[in-house]
Design a protein around this motif. Structure first.
Motif, PDB file in Angstrom:
ATOM      1  N   VAL A   1       0.841  -1.200   0.000  1.00  0.00           N
ATOM      2  CA  VAL A   1       0.000   0.000   0.000  1.00  0.00           C
ATOM      3  C   VAL A   1       0.879   1.254   0.000  1.00  0.00           C
ATOM      4  CG1 VAL A   1      -1.671   1.332   1.339  1.00  0.00           C
ATOM      5  CG2 VAL A   1      -1.971  -1.124   1.075  1.00  0.00           C
ATOM      6  N   ILE A   2       1.943   1.230   0.788  1.00  0.00           N
ATOM      7  CA  ILE A   2       2.858   2.373   0.833  1.00  0.00           C
ATOM      8  C   ILE A   2       3.509   2.581  -0.531  1.00  0.00           C
ATOM      9  CG2 ILE A   2       5.011   3.227   1.840  1.00  0.00           C
ATOM     10  CD1 ILE A   2       4.158   1.730   4.428  1.00  0.00           C
ATOM     11  N   LYS A   3       3.893   1.490  -1.163  1.00  0.00           N
ATOM     12  CA  LYS A   3       4.513   1.570  -2.493  1.00  0.00           C
ATOM     13  C   LYS A   3       3.539   2.207  -3.495  1.00  0.00           C
ATOM     14  CE  LYS A   3       6.499  -1.413  -6.042  1.00  0.00           C
ATOM     15  NZ  LYS A   3       6.843  -2.805  -6.385  1.00  0.00           N
ATOM     16  N   ARG A   4       2.294   1.739  -3.474  1.00  0.00           N
ATOM     17  CA  ARG A   4       1.296   2.331  -4.381  1.00  0.00           C
ATOM     18  C   ARG A   4       1.042   3.794  -4.043  1.00  0.00           C
ATOM     19  NH1 ARG A   4      -3.648  -1.290  -3.958  1.00  0.00           N
ATOM     20  NH2 ARG A   4      -2.589  -2.058  -2.135  1.00  0.00           N
ATOM     21  N   GLY A   5       1.005   4.093  -2.750  1.00  0.00           N
ATOM     22  CA  GLY A   5       0.813   5.486  -2.323  1.00  0.00           C
ATOM     23  C   GLY A   5       1.950   6.371  -2.774  1.00  0.00           C
ATOM     24  N   TYR A   6       3.157   5.852  -2.765  1.00  0.00           N
ATOM     25  CA  TYR A   6       4.308   6.611  -3.268  1.00  0.00           C
ATOM     26  C   TYR A   6       4.137   6.885  -4.762  1.00  0.00           C
ATOM     27  CZ  TYR A   6       9.038   7.678  -4.788  1.00  0.00           C
ATOM     28  OH  TYR A   6      10.129   8.275  -5.372  1.00  0.00           O
ATOM     29  N   GLY A   7       3.709   5.873  -5.494  1.00  0.00           N
ATOM     30  CA  GLY A   7       3.484   6.036  -6.931  1.00  0.00           C
ATOM     31  C   GLY A   7       2.388   7.036  -7.257  1.00  0.00           C
ATOM     32  N   GLN A   8       1.418   7.152  -6.347  1.00  0.00           N
ATOM     33  CA  GLN A   8       0.300   8.069  -6.564  1.00  0.00           C
ATOM     34  C   GLN A   8       0.524   9.428  -5.912  1.00  0.00           C
ATOM     35  OE1 GLN A   8      -3.214   5.984  -5.248  1.00  0.00           O
ATOM     36  NE2 GLN A   8      -2.924   4.346  -6.743  1.00  0.00           N
ATOM     37  N   GLY A   9       1.620   9.565  -5.181  1.00  0.00           N
ATOM     38  CA  GLY A   9       1.976  10.858  -4.636  1.00  0.00           C
ATOM     39  C   GLY A   9       1.480  11.192  -3.246  1.00  0.00           C
TER      40      GLY A   9
ATOM     41  N   VAL B   1       2.417   9.371  -0.515  1.00  0.00           N
ATOM     42  CA  VAL B   1       3.473   8.949   0.404  1.00  0.00           C
ATOM     43  C   VAL B   1       4.772   9.555  -0.105  1.00  0.00           C
ATOM     44  CG1 VAL B   1       4.789   6.996   1.327  1.00  0.00           C
ATOM     45  CG2 VAL B   1       2.311   6.786   1.010  1.00  0.00           C
ATOM     46  N   GLY B   2       5.492  10.212   0.777  1.00  0.00           N
ATOM     47  CA  GLY B   2       6.743  10.856   0.388  1.00  0.00           C
ATOM     48  C   GLY B   2       7.863   9.852   0.149  1.00  0.00           C
ATOM     49  N   LYS B   3       8.862  10.294  -0.595  1.00  0.00           N
ATOM     50  CA  LYS B   3      10.009   9.445  -0.927  1.00  0.00           C
ATOM     51  C   LYS B   3      10.739   8.979   0.333  1.00  0.00           C
ATOM     52  CE  LYS B   3      14.180   9.421  -3.770  1.00  0.00           C
ATOM     53  NZ  LYS B   3      14.975  10.172  -4.745  1.00  0.00           N
ATOM     54  N   GLU B   4      10.943   9.886   1.274  1.00  0.00           N
ATOM     55  CA  GLU B   4      11.642   9.534   2.511  1.00  0.00           C
ATOM     56  C   GLU B   4      10.858   8.512   3.335  1.00  0.00           C
ATOM     57  OE1 GLU B   4      12.764  12.994   4.705  1.00  0.00           O
ATOM     58  OE2 GLU B   4      13.836  13.862   3.002  1.00  0.00           O
ATOM     59  N   ASP B   5       9.536   8.700   3.430  1.00  0.00           N
ATOM     60  CA  ASP B   5       8.707   7.743   4.166  1.00  0.00           C
ATOM     61  C   ASP B   5       8.733   6.374   3.499  1.00  0.00           C
ATOM     62  OD1 ASP B   5       7.961   9.477   6.178  1.00  0.00           O
ATOM     63  OD2 ASP B   5       6.092  10.076   5.181  1.00  0.00           O
ATOM     64  N   TYR B   6       8.637   6.358   2.176  1.00  0.00           N
ATOM     65  CA  TYR B   6       8.671   5.088   1.448  1.00  0.00           C
ATOM     66  C   TYR B   6      10.015   4.391   1.645  1.00  0.00           C
ATOM     67  CZ  TYR B   6       8.810   1.755  -2.412  1.00  0.00           C
ATOM     68  OH  TYR B   6       8.945   0.612  -3.160  1.00  0.00           O
ATOM     69  N   ALA B   7      11.102   5.127   1.525  1.00  0.00           N
ATOM     70  CA  ALA B   7      12.436   4.541   1.679  1.00  0.00           C
ATOM     71  C   ALA B   7      12.638   4.012   3.097  1.00  0.00           C
ATOM     72  CB  ALA B   7      13.509   5.569   1.332  1.00  0.00           C
TER      73      ALA B   7
END
Length: 99
Positions: free
Chosen positions: A46-54, A56-62
């Motif tokens: 879900v976080i990965k998809r949220g990152y792709g959709q904008g 979830v921030g890059k830092e949070d995803y990483a």
């Protein structure tokens, strides 16, 4: 909610879903990050998809990705790997201590 406070990752994931459905995206993401850090694959997805959709921030995803990998690595052991292979090969009875 009580289960998530107690550390149950599926409950934490489900709270994230509920928060998301109620429009509280930031709170949902926090719940999913916490669940992902315990090794929950669904929350990481879900976080990965949220990152792709904008949302979830890059830092949070990483950070979630690193913490998830660390949690998964903590559960690895030669015994677990042997059990996984034995299960795939239908040999679990050989590992049964009661036989």
């Amino acid at each position: 909610e009580q289960a998530s406070i107690g550390g149950h990752f599926k409950a934490r994931h489900n709270l994230g879903v509920e928060e998301f459905q109620n429009g509280r995206i930031d709170r949902a993401v926090k719940h999913w990050i916490i669940a992902a850090t315990t090794g929950d694959d669904a929350s990481l997805d879900v976080i990965k998809r949220g990152y792709g959709q904008g949302f979830v921030g890059k830092e949070d995803y990483a950070a979630a990705l690193r913490a998830h990998q660390a949690a998964v690595n903590e559960t690895k052991s030669p015994q677990r790997e042997a059990a996984r292979v034995a299960e795939q090969n239908g040999e679990m009875s050989a590992l049964d201590p009661w036989k």
